[in-house]
Design a protein around this motif. Structure first.
Motif, PDB file in Angstrom:
ATOM      1  N   PHE A  46       0.747  -1.207   0.003  1.00 27.56           N
ATOM      2  CA  PHE A  46      -0.057   0.158  -0.011  1.00 27.56           C
ATOM      3  C   PHE A  46       1.014   1.128  -0.112  1.00 27.56           C
ATOM      4  CE2 PHE A  46      -2.733  -3.328   1.321  1.00 27.56           C
ATOM      5  CZ  PHE A  46      -4.254  -2.777   1.235  1.00 27.56           C
ATOM      6  N   ASP A  47       0.842   1.964  -0.986  1.00 24.96           N
ATOM      7  CA  ASP A  47       1.640   3.425  -1.037  1.00 24.96           C
ATOM      8  C   ASP A  47       0.597   4.399  -0.484  1.00 24.96           C
ATOM      9  OD1 ASP A  47       3.875   2.698  -2.506  1.00 24.96           O
ATOM     10  OD2 ASP A  47       2.534   2.284  -4.245  1.00 24.96           O
ATOM     11  N   LEU A  48       1.043   5.056   0.698  1.00 23.00           N
ATOM     12  CA  LEU A  48       0.178   5.953   1.499  1.00 23.00           C
ATOM     13  C   LEU A  48       0.869   7.360   1.424  1.00 23.00           C
ATOM     14  CD1 LEU A  48       0.015   3.144   4.073  1.00 23.00           C
ATOM     15  CD2 LEU A  48      -2.074   4.454   2.949  1.00 23.00           C
ATOM     16  N   GLU A  49      -0.230   8.272   1.739  1.00 19.63           N
ATOM     17  CA  GLU A  49       0.391   9.817   1.795  1.00 19.63           C
ATOM     18  C   GLU A  49       1.181   9.862   3.045  1.00 19.63           C
ATOM     19  OE1 GLU A  49      -2.437  12.462   0.960  1.00 19.63           O
ATOM     20  OE2 GLU A  49      -3.051  11.796  -0.912  1.00 19.63           O
ATOM     21  N   ASP A  50       1.033   9.358   4.105  1.00 16.69           N
ATOM     22  CA  ASP A  50       1.372   9.373   5.434  1.00 16.69           C
ATOM     23  C   ASP A  50       1.869   8.143   6.054  1.00 16.69           C
ATOM     24  OD1 ASP A  50       2.439  10.818   7.571  1.00 16.69           O
ATOM     25  OD2 ASP A  50       0.871  11.751   8.102  1.00 16.69           O
ATOM     26  N   THR A  51       2.485   8.127   7.219  1.00 19.37           N
ATOM     27  CA  THR A  51       2.938   6.957   7.956  1.00 19.37           C
ATOM     28  C   THR A  51       1.819   6.126   8.437  1.00 19.37           C
ATOM     29  OG1 THR A  51       4.795   8.006   8.731  1.00 19.37           O
ATOM     30  CG2 THR A  51       4.324   5.905   9.983  1.00 19.37           C
ATOM     31  N   PRO A  52       1.683   4.836   8.100  1.00 17.02           N
ATOM     32  CA  PRO A  52       0.439   4.235   8.325  1.00 17.02           C
ATOM     33  C   PRO A  52       0.202   3.684   9.874  1.00 17.02           C
ATOM     34  CG  PRO A  52       1.691   2.809   7.290  1.00 17.02           C
ATOM     35  CD  PRO A  52       2.503   3.929   7.292  1.00 17.02           C
ATOM     36  N   ASP A  53      -0.903   4.126  10.469  1.00 16.12           N
ATOM     37  CA  ASP A  53      -1.293   3.646  11.718  1.00 16.12           C
ATOM     38  C   ASP A  53      -2.244   2.435  11.658  1.00 16.12           C
ATOM     39  OD1 ASP A  53      -1.888   3.040  14.342  1.00 16.12           O
ATOM     40  OD2 ASP A  53      -2.934   5.223  14.660  1.00 16.12           O
ATOM     41  N   TYR A  54      -1.690   1.162  11.867  1.00 11.81           N
ATOM     42  CA  TYR A  54      -2.778  -0.101  11.394  1.00 11.81           C
ATOM     43  C   TYR A  54      -2.461  -1.043  12.523  1.00 11.81           C
ATOM     44  CZ  TYR A  54       1.948  -2.390  10.925  1.00 11.81           C
ATOM     45  OH  TYR A  54       3.204  -2.691  10.851  1.00 11.81           O
ATOM     46  N   SER A  55      -3.451  -2.035  12.545  1.00 12.56           N
ATOM     47  CA  SER A  55      -3.539  -3.443  13.257  1.00 12.56           C
ATOM     48  C   SER A  55      -4.032  -4.402  12.340  1.00 12.56           C
ATOM     49  CB  SER A  55      -4.430  -3.092  14.404  1.00 12.56           C
ATOM     50  OG  SER A  55      -5.686  -2.626  14.184  1.00 12.56           O
ATOM     51  N   TYR A  56      -3.901  -5.494  12.634  1.00 10.27           N
ATOM     52  CA  TYR A  56      -4.385  -6.615  11.745  1.00 10.27           C
ATOM     53  C   TYR A  56      -4.823  -7.903  12.514  1.00 10.27           C
ATOM     54  CZ  TYR A  56       0.051  -8.858  11.627  1.00 10.27           C
ATOM     55  OH  TYR A  56       1.415  -9.317  12.241  1.00 10.27           O
ATOM     56  N   PHE A  57      -5.395  -8.743  12.015  1.00 11.14           N
ATOM     57  CA  PHE A  57      -5.645 -10.052  12.600  1.00 11.14           C
ATOM     58  C   PHE A  57      -6.253 -10.629  11.183  1.00 11.14           C
ATOM     59  CE2 PHE A  57      -9.632  -7.450  13.050  1.00 11.14           C
ATOM     60  CZ  PHE A  57     -10.671  -8.492  12.482  1.00 11.14           C
ATOM     61  N   THR A  58      -6.352 -12.305  11.541  1.00 16.22           N
ATOM     62  CA  THR A  58      -6.688 -13.016  10.598  1.00 16.22           C
ATOM     63  C   THR A  58      -7.947 -13.801  11.013  1.00 16.22           C
ATOM     64  OG1 THR A  58      -5.358 -15.037  11.584  1.00 16.22           O
ATOM     65  CG2 THR A  58      -4.383 -13.600   9.697  1.00 16.22           C
ATOM     66  N   LEU A  59      -8.790 -14.241   9.923  1.00 18.59           N
ATOM     67  CA  LEU A  59      -9.873 -15.059  10.045  1.00 18.59           C
ATOM     68  C   LEU A  59      -9.812 -16.211   9.382  1.00 18.59           C
ATOM     69  CD1 LEU A  59     -12.391 -12.194   9.838  1.00 18.59           C
ATOM     70  CD2 LEU A  59     -11.885 -13.372  12.036  1.00 18.59           C
ATOM     71  N   SER A  60     -10.693 -17.370   9.588  1.00 18.75           N
ATOM     72  CA  SER A  60     -10.869 -18.707   8.950  1.00 18.75           C
ATOM     73  C   SER A  60     -12.053 -18.934   8.527  1.00 18.75           C
ATOM     74  CB  SER A  60      -9.941 -19.838   9.869  1.00 18.75           C
ATOM     75  OG  SER A  60      -8.719 -19.580  10.156  1.00 18.75           O
ATOM     76  N   ASP A  61     -12.269 -19.938   7.438  1.00 21.17           N
ATOM     77  CA  ASP A  61     -13.580 -20.412   6.951  1.00 21.17           C
ATOM     78  C   ASP A  61     -14.384 -19.304   6.500  1.00 21.17           C
ATOM     79  OD1 ASP A  61     -12.721 -23.167   7.479  1.00 21.17           O
ATOM     80  OD2 ASP A  61     -13.141 -23.004   9.536  1.00 21.17           O
ATOM     81  N   PRO A  62     -14.023 -18.738   5.255  1.00 19.02           N
ATOM     82  CA  PRO A  62     -12.915 -18.744   4.579  1.00 19.02           C
ATOM     83  C   PRO A  62     -11.719 -18.044   5.382  1.00 19.02           C
ATOM     84  CG  PRO A  62     -14.555 -16.990   3.724  1.00 19.02           C
ATOM     85  CD  PRO A  62     -14.815 -17.674   4.858  1.00 19.02           C
ATOM     86  N   GLU A  63     -10.394 -18.261   4.584  1.00 19.47           N
ATOM     87  CA  GLU A  63      -9.199 -17.509   5.058  1.00 19.47           C
ATOM     88  C   GLU A  63      -9.010 -16.014   4.632  1.00 19.47           C
ATOM     89  OE1 GLU A  63      -7.240 -19.044   7.035  1.00 19.47           O
ATOM     90  OE2 GLU A  63      -8.107 -20.841   7.142  1.00 19.47           O
ATOM     91  N   ARG A  64      -9.140 -15.053   5.675  1.00 16.59           N
ATOM     92  CA  ARG A  64      -8.786 -13.810   5.280  1.00 16.59           C
ATOM     93  C   ARG A  64      -7.755 -13.123   6.414  1.00 16.59           C
ATOM     94  NH1 ARG A  64     -14.854 -13.344   7.263  1.00 16.59           N
ATOM     95  NH2 ARG A  64     -13.969 -15.367   7.912  1.00 16.59           N
ATOM     96  N   LEU A  65      -7.385 -12.177   5.907  1.00 24.00           N
ATOM     97  CA  LEU A  65      -6.511 -10.851   6.611  1.00 24.00           C
ATOM     98  C   LEU A  65      -7.078  -9.723   6.585  1.00 24.00           C
ATOM     99  CD1 LEU A  65      -3.552 -10.398   7.857  1.00 24.00           C
ATOM    100  CD2 LEU A  65      -2.854  -9.818   5.728  1.00 24.00           C
ATOM    101  N   VAL A  66      -7.318  -9.435   7.620  1.00 22.89           N
ATOM    102  CA  VAL A  66      -8.294  -8.105   8.018  1.00 22.89           C
ATOM    103  C   VAL A  66      -7.254  -6.881   8.555  1.00 22.89           C
ATOM    104  CG1 VAL A  66     -10.195  -6.884   9.377  1.00 22.89           C
ATOM    105  CG2 VAL A  66     -10.033  -9.541   8.559  1.00 22.89           C
ATOM    106  N   ILE A  67      -7.176  -5.711   7.929  1.00 23.53           N
ATOM    107  CA  ILE A  67      -6.448  -4.647   8.306  1.00 23.53           C
ATOM    108  C   ILE A  67      -6.916  -3.445   8.463  1.00 23.53           C
ATOM    109  CG2 ILE A  67      -4.361  -3.340   7.399  1.00 23.53           C
ATOM    110  CD1 ILE A  67      -3.732  -5.650   5.380  1.00 23.53           C
ATOM    111  N   ASP A  68      -6.948  -2.963   9.709  1.00 24.56           N
ATOM    112  CA  ASP A  68      -7.586  -1.765  10.051  1.00 24.56           C
ATOM    113  C   ASP A  68      -6.707  -0.387  10.005  1.00 24.56           C
ATOM    114  OD1 ASP A  68     -10.157  -2.644  10.877  1.00 24.56           O
ATOM    115  OD2 ASP A  68      -9.378  -3.528  12.580  1.00 24.56           O
ATOM    116  N   LEU A  69      -6.907   0.522   9.250  1.00 24.08           N
ATOM    117  CA  LEU A  69      -5.964   1.665   9.096  1.00 24.08           C
ATOM    118  C   LEU A  69      -6.719   2.702   9.728  1.00 24.08           C
ATOM    119  CD1 LEU A  69      -4.910   1.139   5.438  1.00 24.08           C
ATOM    120  CD2 LEU A  69      -3.393   1.342   7.232  1.00 24.08           C
ATOM    121  N   ALA A  70      -6.120   3.401  10.767  1.00 25.70           N
ATOM    122  CA  ALA A  70      -6.805   4.492  11.520  1.00 25.70           C
ATOM    123  C   ALA A  70      -6.607   5.673  10.653  1.00 25.70           C
ATOM    124  CB  ALA A  70      -5.998   4.409  12.876  1.00 25.70           C
TER     125      ALA A  70
END
Length: 445
Positions: A46-70
């Motif tokens: 991800f190319d961003l205009e400023d430094t990212p403030d992020y957190s993340y977690f994974t989910l299964s069935d189906p497989e997903r990666l979830v990213i929160d960008l504040a």
């Protein structure tokens, strides 16, 4: 109410309104998203205009990666993003974790190992959020072993070629905009063609396209392919345009000793280095001492071979380009840390020097680089082929002759009852000229 009092009251009310209105902070925004697929892994950036403030977690069935960008705008259209990765289905938005932020969901095709990290702006990129997706169960391609009809132990010499940088990592960038990653891949591909055209040799590329591989993983690729040699191709750079010339690097002794200690602690990986010997020493009281002795011998052989080959490469490169360093250089380089595989790194020139940048973009010069490195490799394995290789069998079958004053190819052909063409082919000679002291392979008829 006088005009003066009206102005005072208006000022007081305006001040009170400023105090209760919340301060509006500038939001971050996604400028672009890039997906870099490679065998067994994928990098999303991800190319961003400023430094990212992020957190993340994974989910299964189906497989997903979830990213929160504040504090980030929902400005990017993921529908226009096409994924060529076999690991990634698509990217989409979901309900944000908090007001003012966004939630991005990466739908995956299977369970993967994930790693996220932010990178500061570096030319030519802005702020970045990097997501690495790794499939540990991806199949590994083993090298093809060529068996000789008269022997069950004659195999190809396997040479792993490592094109430096790649994908998200452009390497050094020339003043004319040349990316190091493109130069290294093209030279490595040319070298691979020369190796594969040589009977009894096989080339394996750590990367065959424009994608990123961690420097620490590149020696592991060489080990999985049971490589006899690893060659890493790079292009040098400096802050000024003056430095120029090629150089060849090997692993420093200090780094070699630290790597040896690291491998000693990983007892479960001893068998990768020691083969059948690991099974023998596992049941002895002095396992650690025997293991250390064998690993010491393996590392000594690797370093000695690397240094010897480096000198041969320098000799060949001198014929086509200026040398920045006239002898092999030692450094702590992650790509050279395989204790059981001779490994060298070739800096093909300074991409920061306008003249050398132009040369590195010249197809003829890239081919000359590949031919020079190949010539040194061929000389090395002609002199010291692996014991179980086809080249070792041919060496035992052939003879050698050191050229003396007054001798010629025609004279040697008559003496050994072989034709001149056979001698030239066995020694990769392009002319009938030989020099005093030259050691020639004389094939048996």
């Amino acid at each position: 109410m006088t005009y003066l009092w009206q102005r005072i009251l208006t000022g007081i009310l305006s001040t009170m309104l400023l105090l209760v209105v919340p301060v509006s902070y500038a939001k971050n925004a996604i400028d672009s998203v890039r997906i870099w697929p490679s065998p067994g892994s994928t990098r999303i950036v991800f190319d961003l205009e400023d430094t990212p403030d992020y957190s993340y977690f994974t989910l299964s069935d189906p497989e997903r990666l979830v990213i929160d960008l504040a504090n980030t705008e929902k400005n990017y259209d993921f529908a226009k993003l096409a994924s060529k990765s076999p690991l990634v289905k698509k990217l989409r938005y979901s309900t944000a974790k908090e007001k003012g932020g966004i939630r991005v969901v990466i739908e995956l095709n299977r369970k993967l190992e994930t790693a996220l990290f932010a990178l500061p702006p570096t030319e030519p990129y802005r702020n970045r959020l990097v997501i690495d997706l790794d499939d540990k169960n991806a199949p590994q391609n083993a090298p093809t072993v060529v068996k000789d009809n008269n022997s069950q132990r004659s195999r190809d010499i396997v040479i792993v070629l490592d094109a430096g940088h790649g994908g998200e990592d452009p390497g050094s960038i020339g003043r004319g905009g040349t990316f190091e990653k493109n130069i290294t891949l093209n030279v490595a591909q040319r070298l691979a063609k020369l190796i594969d055209a040589e009977p009894g040799m096989k080339a394996v590329m750590t990367r065959s396209g424009d994608y990123y591989i961690s420097p620490n993983k590149r020696p592991d690729i060489a080990r999985k392919h049971k490589a006899d040699l690893l060659i890493s191709i790079h292009a040098d750079a400096f802050t000024t345009a003056q430095p120029r010339g090629a150089s060849v690097w090997v692993l420093s002794m200090r780094r070699a000793n630290s790597e040896l200690g690291r491998w000693m602690e990983k007892s479960e990986r001893h068998s990768e280095l020691l083969g059948g010997a690991a099974e023998v020493i596992q049941n002895t009281a002095s396992e650690r001492y025997l293991t250390q002795a064998l690993l010491d011998m393996s590392m000594d052989h690797s370093l000695t071979t690397s240094y010897d080959l480096s000198r041969k490469v320098i000799t060949k490169l001198r014929g086509i380009t200026k040398m920045h360093k006239k002898i092999p250089q030692a450094a702590s380089l992650a790509v050279l840390t395989a204790p059981d595989i001779p490994s060298i790194l070739v800096e093909t020139g300074f991409i920061s020097n306008p003249t050398e940048e132009k040369n590195l973009n010249w197809s003829t010069f890239r081919q000359q680089l590949a031919q020079s490195i190949f010539g040194a490799v061929k000389t090395h394995f002609t002199e010291s082929p692996p014991d179980d290789s086809l080249w070792a069998k041919q060496k035992r079958h052939n003879r050698t002759h050191r050229v003396s004053s007054g001798e010629s190819l025609s004279l040697l052909a008559k003496r050994y009852n072989v034709n001149v063409g056979a001698i030239k082919a066995a020694n990769n000679l392009n002319s009938d000229v030989v020099r005093i002291g030259q050691v020639l392979t004389i094939p048996r008829t």
